[in-house]
Design a protein around this motif. Structure first.
Motif, PDB file in Angstrom:
ATOM      1  N   ALA A 200      31.503  53.578  41.459  1.00 57.25           N
ATOM      2  CA  ALA A 200      32.281  52.399  41.076  1.00 57.25           C
ATOM      3  C   ALA A 200      32.920  51.842  42.331  1.00 57.25           C
ATOM      4  N   VAL A 201      33.495  50.666  42.215  1.00 54.32           N
ATOM      5  CA  VAL A 201      34.311  50.114  43.299  1.00 54.32           C
ATOM      6  C   VAL A 201      35.767  50.114  42.846  1.00 54.32           C
ATOM      7  N   SER A 203      39.456  48.491  42.228  1.00 56.52           N
ATOM      8  CA  SER A 203      40.080  47.193  41.963  1.00 56.52           C
ATOM      9  C   SER A 203      41.512  47.138  42.494  1.00 56.52           C
ATOM     10  N   THR A 329      34.899  42.928  47.097  1.00 52.20           N
ATOM     11  CA  THR A 329      34.674  43.933  46.053  1.00 52.20           C
ATOM     12  C   THR A 329      33.533  43.521  45.130  1.00 52.20           C
ATOM     13  N   ALA A 333      30.066  45.531  44.617  1.00 51.99           N
ATOM     14  CA  ALA A 333      29.666  45.967  43.278  1.00 51.99           C
ATOM     15  C   ALA A 333      28.260  45.489  42.945  1.00 51.99           C
ATOM     16  N   ALA A 341      34.545  47.948  38.413  1.00 51.43           N
ATOM     17  CA  ALA A 341      35.703  48.057  39.297  1.00 51.43           C
ATOM     18  C   ALA A 341      36.806  48.782  38.537  1.00 51.43           C
ATOM     19  N   ILE A 362      34.677  52.364  47.525  1.00 51.28           N
ATOM     20  CA  ILE A 362      33.621  52.874  46.658  1.00 51.28           C
ATOM     21  C   ILE A 362      34.065  54.247  46.177  1.00 51.28           C
TER      22      ILE A 362
END
Length: 403
Positions: A200-201, A203, A329, A333, A341, A362
């Motif tokens: 995932a990224v 947020s 971001t 993604a 995120a 990440i």
């Protein structure tokens, strides 16, 4: 090599036989050994390595020091920490460079792999010390005066390591040379495991701070002092820790922790004269953290006074809410296949740098959800996916130099 192979190279460094896991703190023998490993690993990839004035390591791919895409994390740990928090980001950055070099890639802009100093703050009490010094968020004289548990100041540790005291502090030229910063990190929760996803990224990072609570009572003899006549700071700090939990439970998504306590004089048959405890508070906004702190301290003050003790509160650090750069971001993604995120309650160097350069994170899945403990985990295939994904991101962000 692979991420697994690179992690295996450092798996014996800093093992903690008492706590389990790893204890690797700024400029202690384990952390110094990791610095040596970083240098040799980067040089083996043809990167040029330098140490900046704040103890941060930089490994450069490219002649220029301007317009760089920087990536990395940290090598230090909390006491008895896991194998992935920090090192996974450094190892994955090195592996991503190795992947690109094996492809014959020539980046059009420089890539910097970095290992920041004292991210955890476990030795001198200031999280993200190296990155904060670089951007000017902490004064050099304040940093140099910080003291570890053994009574050694940062200045003394710096001199013992042969580092230059006068070089500590803001580094605007280096900061100006970074166009983007990307930090890969093991997830410190179960969000990805619950989603069934490897990556995932980030947020956002929750607002958080650390405060030292000093509770002063009266030292005395454990056998001759009647119970009703005692001013015992150990009893007071016990009640204070319960107050921290009570206030946090009243607030949705709040975090309140007392994770470290120091008792003076720490004798079995002695009523303590003083207790120092460290309070960690986190929430989704700066105002929520401050409101939670005020309510917590008010309740602690009441309970400390009931034990006949006095309370002093000292703020050691405060990190405001971080919202990562949205365009960067979203771009990352997409490059990773449309991953989600997610926010995090843990602080990172990327959070410090985000106020100065576009920054992103990440996350790699953690099947246990545990972090800052030996049970921290990451699957081999997820780590490799992280390194491959980071390589793809670096390829896209840097572009290929003309041949």
């Amino acid at each position: 090599m692979s991420v697994r192979d690179r992690l295996a190279e450092i798996s014996a460094i800093g093992r903690d036989n008492v706590r389990g896991g790893y204890s690797r703190h700024l400029l202690d023998p384990a952390e110094v050994a990791l610095r040596s490993w970083f240098r040799s690993s980067a040089e083996a990839l043809g990167l040029s390595v330098e140490l900046d004035g704040n103890g941060n390591l930089w490994a450069w791919w490219g002649e220029s020091r301007r317009g760089a895409v920087a990536t990395g994390s940290h090598l230090d740990s909390v006491p008895g920490g896991g194998a992935f928090d920090g090192p996974l980001g450094v190892v994955s950055a090195l592996e991503a460079v190795a992947i690109l070099k094996a492809e014959g890639w020539r980046p059009a802009r420089p890539i910097a792999v970095c290992a920041f100093a004292e991210e955890e703050g476990s030795r001198f009490g200031m999280p993200c010390l190296g990155s904060r010094l670089m951007v000017g968020e902490i004064a050099p004289e304040d940093a140099l005066a910080r003291v570890d548990r053994g009574g050694v100041t940062l200045e003394e540790a710096w001199r013992q390591a042969g580092l230059e005291i006068s070089a500590i502090g803001p580094d605007p030229d280096r900061l100006a040379g970074i166009d983007m910063f990307l930090e890969l990190h093991v997830e410190q929760g179960l969000d990805l495991e619950d989603r069934g996803l490897p990556l995932a990224v980030g947020s956002a990072i929750m607002s958080h701070g650390r405060w030292r609570l000093s509770i002063v009572g009266e030292g005395n003899h454990a056998g001759t002092t009647p119970m009703h006549g005692r001013r015992d700071p150990v009893v007071a700090v016990s009640s204070a820790a319960l107050a921290v939990r009570e206030i946090a439970l009243e607030r949705p998504a709040a975090r309140g922790t007392v994770g470290r306590i120091s008792v003076t004089p720490n004798g079995t048959n002695v009523i303590a004269s003083r207790v120092d405890a460290w309070l960690d508070i986190r929430a989704h906004s700066d105002s929520e953290v401050r409101a939670q702190l005020d309510a917590t301290i008010a309740l602690i003050q009441k309970r400390v006074a009931a034990e006949g003790c006095a309370l002093q509160v000292h703020e050691e650090s405060f990190s405001p809410l971080v919202l990562f750069d949205e365009p960067l971001t979203a771009r990352i993604a997409g490059l990773l296949g449309g991953v989600p995120a997610i926010p995090t309650g843990a602080g990172h160097d990327a959070g410090v740098l985000s106020a100065y350069v576009p920054s992103a994170m990440i996350f790699v899945r953690n099947p246990t959800g545990v972090s800052h403990a030996p049970e921290e985990a990451a699957r081999e295939e997820d780590c490799e996916a992280g390194a491959q994904g980071l390589a793809a991101v670096l390829r896209n962000l840097t572009g290929e130099a003309s041949r």
